[in-house]
Structure formats: structure tokens, C-alpha cells
Write a protein that holds these residues in place. Structure first.
Motif, PDB file in Angstrom:
ATOM      1  N   LEU A  67       0.813  -1.216   0.000  1.00  0.00           N
ATOM      2  CA  LEU A  67       0.000   0.000   0.000  1.00  0.00           C
ATOM      3  C   LEU A  67       0.846   1.266   0.000  1.00  0.00           C
ATOM      4  CD1 LEU A  67      -2.844  -1.016   2.477  1.00  0.00           C
ATOM      5  CD2 LEU A  67      -2.916  -0.961  -0.017  1.00  0.00           C
ATOM      6  N   GLU A  68       1.969   1.249   0.685  1.00  0.00           N
ATOM      7  CA  GLU A  68       2.801   2.443   0.732  1.00  0.00           C
ATOM      8  C   GLU A  68       3.367   2.767  -0.648  1.00  0.00           C
ATOM      9  OE1 GLU A  68       4.303   5.835   1.879  1.00  0.00           O
ATOM     10  OE2 GLU A  68       3.102   4.570   3.212  1.00  0.00           O
ATOM     11  N   LEU A  94       0.487   7.067  -6.627  1.00  0.00           N
ATOM     12  CA  LEU A  94      -0.710   7.879  -6.879  1.00  0.00           C
ATOM     13  C   LEU A  94      -0.499   9.323  -6.444  1.00  0.00           C
ATOM     14  CD1 LEU A  94      -3.558   5.400  -5.872  1.00  0.00           C
ATOM     15  CD2 LEU A  94      -2.639   5.891  -8.159  1.00  0.00           C
ATOM     16  N   GLN A  95       0.229   9.506  -5.361  1.00  0.00           N
ATOM     17  CA  GLN A  95       0.496  10.870  -4.904  1.00  0.00           C
ATOM     18  C   GLN A  95       1.365  11.617  -5.913  1.00  0.00           C
ATOM     19  OE1 GLN A  95       1.950  11.208  -0.919  1.00  0.00           O
ATOM     20  NE2 GLN A  95       2.356  13.378  -1.066  1.00  0.00           N
ATOM     21  N   GLU A  96       2.371  10.952  -6.434  1.00  0.00           N
ATOM     22  CA  GLU A  96       3.240  11.584  -7.424  1.00  0.00           C
ATOM     23  C   GLU A  96       2.436  12.021  -8.645  1.00  0.00           C
ATOM     24  OE1 GLU A  96       7.195  10.561 -10.183  1.00  0.00           O
ATOM     25  OE2 GLU A  96       6.415   9.083  -8.757  1.00  0.00           O
ATOM     26  N   SER A  97       1.542  11.154  -9.139  1.00  0.00           N
ATOM     27  CA  SER A  97       0.754  11.480 -10.315  1.00  0.00           C
ATOM     28  C   SER A  97      -0.258  12.587 -10.019  1.00  0.00           C
ATOM     29  CB  SER A  97       0.011  10.233 -10.811  1.00  0.00           C
ATOM     30  OG  SER A  97      -0.772  10.531 -11.941  1.00  0.00           O
ATOM     31  N   ALA A  98      -0.916  12.521  -8.859  1.00  0.00           N
ATOM     32  CA  ALA A  98      -1.915  13.532  -8.512  1.00  0.00           C
ATOM     33  C   ALA A  98      -1.281  14.911  -8.346  1.00  0.00           C
ATOM     34  CB  ALA A  98      -2.653  13.125  -7.243  1.00  0.00           C
ATOM     35  N   ILE A 107      -7.860  10.361  -1.455  1.00  0.00           N
ATOM     36  CA  ILE A 107      -7.726   8.968  -1.870  1.00  0.00           C
ATOM     37  C   ILE A 107      -7.509   8.140  -0.615  1.00  0.00           C
ATOM     38  CG2 ILE A 107      -6.453   7.280  -3.243  1.00  0.00           C
ATOM     39  CD1 ILE A 107      -5.500   9.564  -5.024  1.00  0.00           C
ATOM     40  N   LEU A 108      -8.336   7.117  -0.418  1.00  0.00           N
ATOM     41  CA  LEU A 108      -8.184   6.192   0.698  1.00  0.00           C
ATOM     42  C   LEU A 108      -7.782   4.834   0.152  1.00  0.00           C
ATOM     43  CD1 LEU A 108     -11.345   7.059   2.838  1.00  0.00           C
ATOM     44  CD2 LEU A 108      -9.042   8.034   2.992  1.00  0.00           C
ATOM     45  N   LEU A 109      -6.752   4.253   0.747  1.00  0.00           N
ATOM     46  CA  LEU A 109      -6.262   2.933   0.359  1.00  0.00           C
ATOM     47  C   LEU A 109      -6.333   2.001   1.551  1.00  0.00           C
ATOM     48  CD1 LEU A 109      -3.037   4.060  -1.550  1.00  0.00           C
ATOM     49  CD2 LEU A 109      -5.207   3.355  -2.591  1.00  0.00           C
ATOM     50  N   ALA A 110      -6.697   0.759   1.307  1.00  0.00           N
ATOM     51  CA  ALA A 110      -6.713  -0.266   2.350  1.00  0.00           C
ATOM     52  C   ALA A 110      -6.501  -1.610   1.677  1.00  0.00           C
ATOM     53  CB  ALA A 110      -8.034  -0.249   3.115  1.00  0.00           C
ATOM     54  N   LYS A 154      -4.432   8.623   2.115  1.00  0.00           N
ATOM     55  CA  LYS A 154      -4.243   7.957   3.395  1.00  0.00           C
ATOM     56  C   LYS A 154      -4.399   6.446   3.251  1.00  0.00           C
ATOM     57  CE  LYS A 154      -6.001   9.849   7.065  1.00  0.00           C
ATOM     58  NZ  LYS A 154      -6.964  10.412   8.048  1.00  0.00           N
ATOM     59  N   ILE A 155      -3.640   5.724   4.053  1.00  0.00           N
ATOM     60  CA  ILE A 155      -3.783   4.276   4.175  1.00  0.00           C
ATOM     61  C   ILE A 155      -4.624   3.996   5.416  1.00  0.00           C
ATOM     62  CG2 ILE A 155      -2.566   2.106   4.581  1.00  0.00           C
ATOM     63  CD1 ILE A 155      -0.214   3.271   3.000  1.00  0.00           C
ATOM     64  N   LYS A 156      -5.705   3.238   5.227  1.00  0.00           N
ATOM     65  CA  LYS A 156      -6.662   2.986   6.298  1.00  0.00           C
ATOM     66  C   LYS A 156      -6.859   1.486   6.496  1.00  0.00           C
ATOM     67  CE  LYS A 156      -9.181   6.121   7.445  1.00  0.00           C
ATOM     68  NZ  LYS A 156      -9.192   7.099   8.555  1.00  0.00           N
ATOM     69  N   LYS A 157      -7.483   1.141   7.598  1.00  0.00           N
ATOM     70  CA  LYS A 157      -7.827  -0.262   7.834  1.00  0.00           C
ATOM     71  C   LYS A 157      -8.949  -0.701   6.904  1.00  0.00           C
ATOM     72  CE  LYS A 157      -9.106  -3.537  11.466  1.00  0.00           C
ATOM     73  NZ  LYS A 157      -9.424  -3.704  12.916  1.00  0.00           N
TER      74      LYS A 157
END
Length: 264
Positions: free
Chosen positions: A27-28, A34-38, A47-50, A99-102
Motif C-alpha cells: 500500500l505504501e 498515486l500521490q506523485e501522479s496527482a 484517496i483512501l487505500l486499504a 491515506k492508508i486505512k484499515k
């Protein structure tokens, strides 16, 4: 994705919302990509990732949004990622947050895993048919189940929809428990803004023995796009500076203090 050839000339900002339940790892690394492209394309939003998937709300110029989506879909796990689109005159987000979330939508119910399979869903056109006739195809009464937070419901909802005055989505399982018996012989259609909460609520209803339950595919926003305002009163709250969208998917200034935006 919607047909972008219908872009209003006076509304230069493309707003996209989308989610996908799919098993993700590393995920990291994905977050950094995605952050680099955005950032490169000057996009703002969340953007939320889990491990269960991705959920995003972004806005920017159309060409920048499209370039970002090419980057996202280059990941084989996300190649089928789709969005719901609308237009605005200005950027509705203040910053970019990844953010990375549960969980991408928190329910705190580990047995509910949409990435392993969806609940049954109903298309907006079919739902309108049921609501027009007052029952489903087998004659059962149809009950609309609003899974959103109480302040969202205040802005608008389907006619006679059942809701539970919850403050956050993780309260939904407990809130519906006292209604299981009265709902057992009815056809249930759960709905939310864009569909993501219902991916879990639909599975939960079936887990609790409510076999005649469906989720509204694409949520209220898809219903607005395909059907309009039929059987719906008011507007739909959205979690950005536009605050609400009318059934035409146009932003509607409220002229009132905004309620506290509790995460869904």
C-alpha cells in the motif's frame, strides 16, 4: 465513466468519485505512485487505500484527471476502475490527501468482505419500475434503506425511506438489528451517495437473514444520472465544498451553515 463530450463550457473542473473493492498489498508503494501522479497533475481531493480496496474523490482539469486515471489503471488490480463524473466552476477541494486505512469504508465487521463478492444489486431503471408499481416483481413491498449519516438524510432521500439517525456508518449493523423481524418479508433496497456503503450493508443484510435485499447500483448519484428526481425528495449531500448536488448533478448553494462532516 460518463460521456465527457457533454462537458458544460462554463464548468471547467471535472470531479470524479470512484471505489473498487479489490485485494491490495504494498500500500505504501501504491500511495507514493498515486500521490506523485496527482501532484504532477495538480489534482485535489482524497484517496483512501486499504487492503480491501480504494476509494477516491478528486477534482481537476479534464486532461489532468484523464492522465491520472491512466496511471491508476496501469496497475493490473485497478484496470477496471470506473468513476462517476460531474462538473463544477471551481475546485471543490482545498488540498490533496492520500491515506492508508484499515477499511476504505469503516464498518468494523470483519466477516463482511466485498472484495470477495458483491451483494445482489438493482439498477436504477429497475428500481424506478418497482417504485412506480409499488412492489417488486413478485408482489412484495419494497422498503428503501438509507445507510447514510443522519445529517446527510436531512438534505434529501427517497420517498418514505427508512433511516436510523446514525452518526457514522459503523453504527449501521447495530441500528438495524431491532428491525429485522419487521423487514423479513419485504424486499429491501439499501442506498447511499455513491454505492460504497451499500457494498457492505447489502452483504450485512443477507448475513442477518434478509434474503430479499439489494443494493442500489451506483447509489443516489447514479440514480440521478439515469433517472433524475423520480421518487426522491431534495438533494444529495457530497463531502466537498459543493455541499449538495441536485438531481441534475448540478451543485446547489445552500446558504446555510454546514453540518459537521462526520466521515461516512
Amino acid at each position: 465513466m460518463n460521456d465527457l463530450t457533454n462537458k458544460p463550457k462554463s464548468l471547467p473542473i471535472l470531479n470524479i468519485a470512484g471505489y473498487q473493492f479489490v485485494r491490495l498489498d504494498q500500500l505504501e508503494s501504491l500511495r507514493e505512485s498515486l500521490q506523485e501522479s496527482a501532484l504532477l497533475h495538480q489534482l485535489k481531493g482524497t484517496i483512501l487505500l486499504a487492503e480491501e480496496g480504494i476509494n477516491l474523490f478528486l477534482a481537476g482539469l479534464e486532461s489532468d484527471i484523464q492522465d491520472f486515471l491512466k496511471t491508476l489503471r496501469a496497475d493490473p488490480r485497478l484496470r477496471t476502475f470506473t468513476t462517476k463524473d460531474s462538473w463544477s466552476s471551481s475546485q471543490p477541494f482545498r488540498k490533496l490527501l492520500i491515506k492508508i486505512k484499515k477499511e476504505i469504508i469503516r464498518m468494523n465487521h470483519p466477516t463482511i468482505t466485498p472484495e470477495k463478492g458483491r451483494a445482489k444489486f438493482i439498477a436504477p431503471e429497475k428500481l424506478k419500475q418497482w417504485l412506480d408499481q409499488g412492489h417488486d416483481d413478485l408482489g412484495r413491498p419494497v422498503v428503501m434503506i438509507d445507510t447514510r449519516n443522519s445529517f446527510e438524510v436531512e438534505y434529501g432521500s427517497f420517498d418514505n425511506a427508512m433511516h436510523f439517525n446514525i452518526n457514522k456508518f459503523s453504527e449501521f449493523p447495530e441500528a438495524i438489528e431491532s428491525h429485522l423481524l419487521e423487514l423479513a418479508d419485504k424486499t429491501l433496497v439499501s442506498f447511499c451517495t455513491g454505492g460504497i456503503r451499500c457494498e457492505k450493508s447489502g452483504l450485512y443484510l443477507r448475513e442477518r437473514g434478509l434474503e430479499h435485499s439489494y443494493q442500489l447500483d451506483g447509489g443516489i448519484l447514479q440514480y440521478f444520472e439515469d433517472i433524475g428526481s423520480a421518487h426522491y425528495q431534495g438533494d444529495c449531500f457530497v463531502f466537498d465544498e459543493r455541499e449538495t448536488l441536485e438531481p441534475t448533478l448540478a451543485a446547489k448553494p445552500q446558504g446555510r451553515l454546514k453540518p459537521k462532516k462526520t466521515n461516512p
